[in-house]
Design an enzyme around this catalytic site. Structure first.
Site, PDB file in Angstrom:
ATOM      1  NE  ARG A   1      -3.425   2.381   2.774  1.00  0.00           N
ATOM      2  CZ  ARG A   1      -4.047   2.727   3.890  1.00  0.00           C
ATOM      3  NH1 ARG A   1      -3.949   1.947   4.967  1.00  0.00           N
ATOM      4  NH2 ARG A   1      -4.768   3.840   3.938  1.00  0.00           N
ATOM      5  CG  HIS A   2      -0.711   4.955  -1.117  1.00  0.00           C
ATOM      6  ND1 HIS A   2      -0.789   5.852  -0.071  1.00  0.00           N
ATOM      7  CD2 HIS A   2      -1.974   4.614  -1.417  1.00  0.00           C
ATOM      8  CE1 HIS A   2      -2.049   6.050   0.237  1.00  0.00           C
ATOM      9  NE2 HIS A   2      -2.796   5.316  -0.555  1.00  0.00           N
TER      10      HIS A   2
ATOM     11  NE  ARG B   1      -3.988   7.779  -2.505  1.00  0.00           N
ATOM     12  CZ  ARG B   1      -5.012   8.130  -3.269  1.00  0.00           C
ATOM     13  NH1 ARG B   1      -4.873   9.104  -4.159  1.00  0.00           N
ATOM     14  NH2 ARG B   1      -6.176   7.505  -3.154  1.00  0.00           N
TER      15      ARG B   1
ATOM     16  CD  GLU C   1      -8.521   3.425  -1.451  1.00  0.00           C
ATOM     17  OE1 GLU C   1      -8.987   2.309  -1.788  1.00  0.00           O
ATOM     18  OE2 GLU C   1      -7.898   3.600  -0.395  1.00  0.00           O
TER      19      GLU C   1
ATOM     20  CG  HIS D   1      -4.689   3.118  -3.976  1.00  0.00           C
ATOM     21  ND1 HIS D   1      -4.295   4.416  -3.747  1.00  0.00           N
ATOM     22  CD2 HIS D   1      -4.417   2.860  -5.285  1.00  0.00           C
ATOM     23  CE1 HIS D   1      -3.807   4.925  -4.871  1.00  0.00           C
ATOM     24  NE2 HIS D   1      -3.871   4.004  -5.812  1.00  0.00           N
TER      25      HIS D   1
END
Length: 235
Positions: free
Chosen positions: A8-9, A60, A87, A188
């Protein structure tokens, strides 16, 4: 046995500001940059390497992937960008502060919107600038045939997100894993939770308790033929 690494970022500016982000294209915070860089260092220390990386079209996640690959000296590997790994779209909640939203609608309702798998937040209208159809990137993707008009969400629950993540995984990512390629997915919290639902065969009720932290590589060891999960762990 083959391995698949999910990340996940790192923390985004809106994570820092406690806002619903969704498809809003915000940058990493300074902490998020450090989280992504540290993830790359951890993967390097543990001897990981990659042949191909998959990410969303949001900054991101892209920057997280780039920072990880830079630490590994793998900036030039094959990379794929897809809106299907974006996301979850939080509809009319996007840009709102989570604490203020809880005051407005109540803690319980906001918790349901955030954590349940099949309840959508309030929807946008198509004249709202937050609707992807009003944004240049997604208009371009529709014009080039990478998206259909009906793919542009007004709001999404986790199950909606899974409906776009699963076919992309099945068509694009799973064959790469089965072919023996070492695969990294930088995405995400909710697109990865949707993927976890798929890999672990979790129900809508079971996925509610699954939370994926920012910037921590999650490794799945999979059967090389069926991609059934043999083991999983965070580095």
């Amino acid at each position: 046995m083959v391995k698949l690494v999910l990340i996940r970022h790192g923390q985004s500016m809106w994570n820092l500001e406690n806002k619903f982000t969704g498809w809003t294209d915000v940058d990493l915070s300074p902490k998020g940059v450090e989280e992504a860089t540290e993830a790359g260092r951890t993967l390097k220390k543990d001897g990981y390497t990659f042949d191909v990386a998959y990410t969303s079209v949001l900054m991101r996640a892209n920057k997280t992937m780039d920072l990880v690959l830079k630490e590994l000296g793998l900036e030039n590997i094959e990379k794929h960008y897809s809106w299907r790994l974006n996301e979850r779209h939080y509809g009319a909640l996007q840009g709102l502060n989570k604490a203020e939203s809880a005051v407005k609608w109540g803690d319980e309702q906001v918790h349901i919107w955030r954590r349940s798998a099949n309840v959508q937040p309030p929807a946008l209208t198509k004249d709202d600038p937050r609707w992807p159809g009003n944004q240049e990137l997604y208009r371009h993707l529709v014009e080039t045939g990478e998206m259909e008009e009906e793919d542009l969400p007004l709001t999404e629950c986790l199950v909606d997100t899974a409906r776009r993540v699963k076919p992309y995984f099945d068509k694009e990512i799973a064959p790469a894993v089965k072919s023996g390629k070492k695969v990294l997915i930088a995405a995400h919290g909710n697109s990865l939770r949707a993927l976890v639902m798929e890999l672990e065969h979790l129900s809508a009720e079971e996925i509610v308790g699954v939370e994926i932290p920012t910037g921590k590589p999650l490794v799945y060891e999979l059967d090389e033929n069926t991609l059934e999960v043999l083991n999983k762990y965070y580095l």
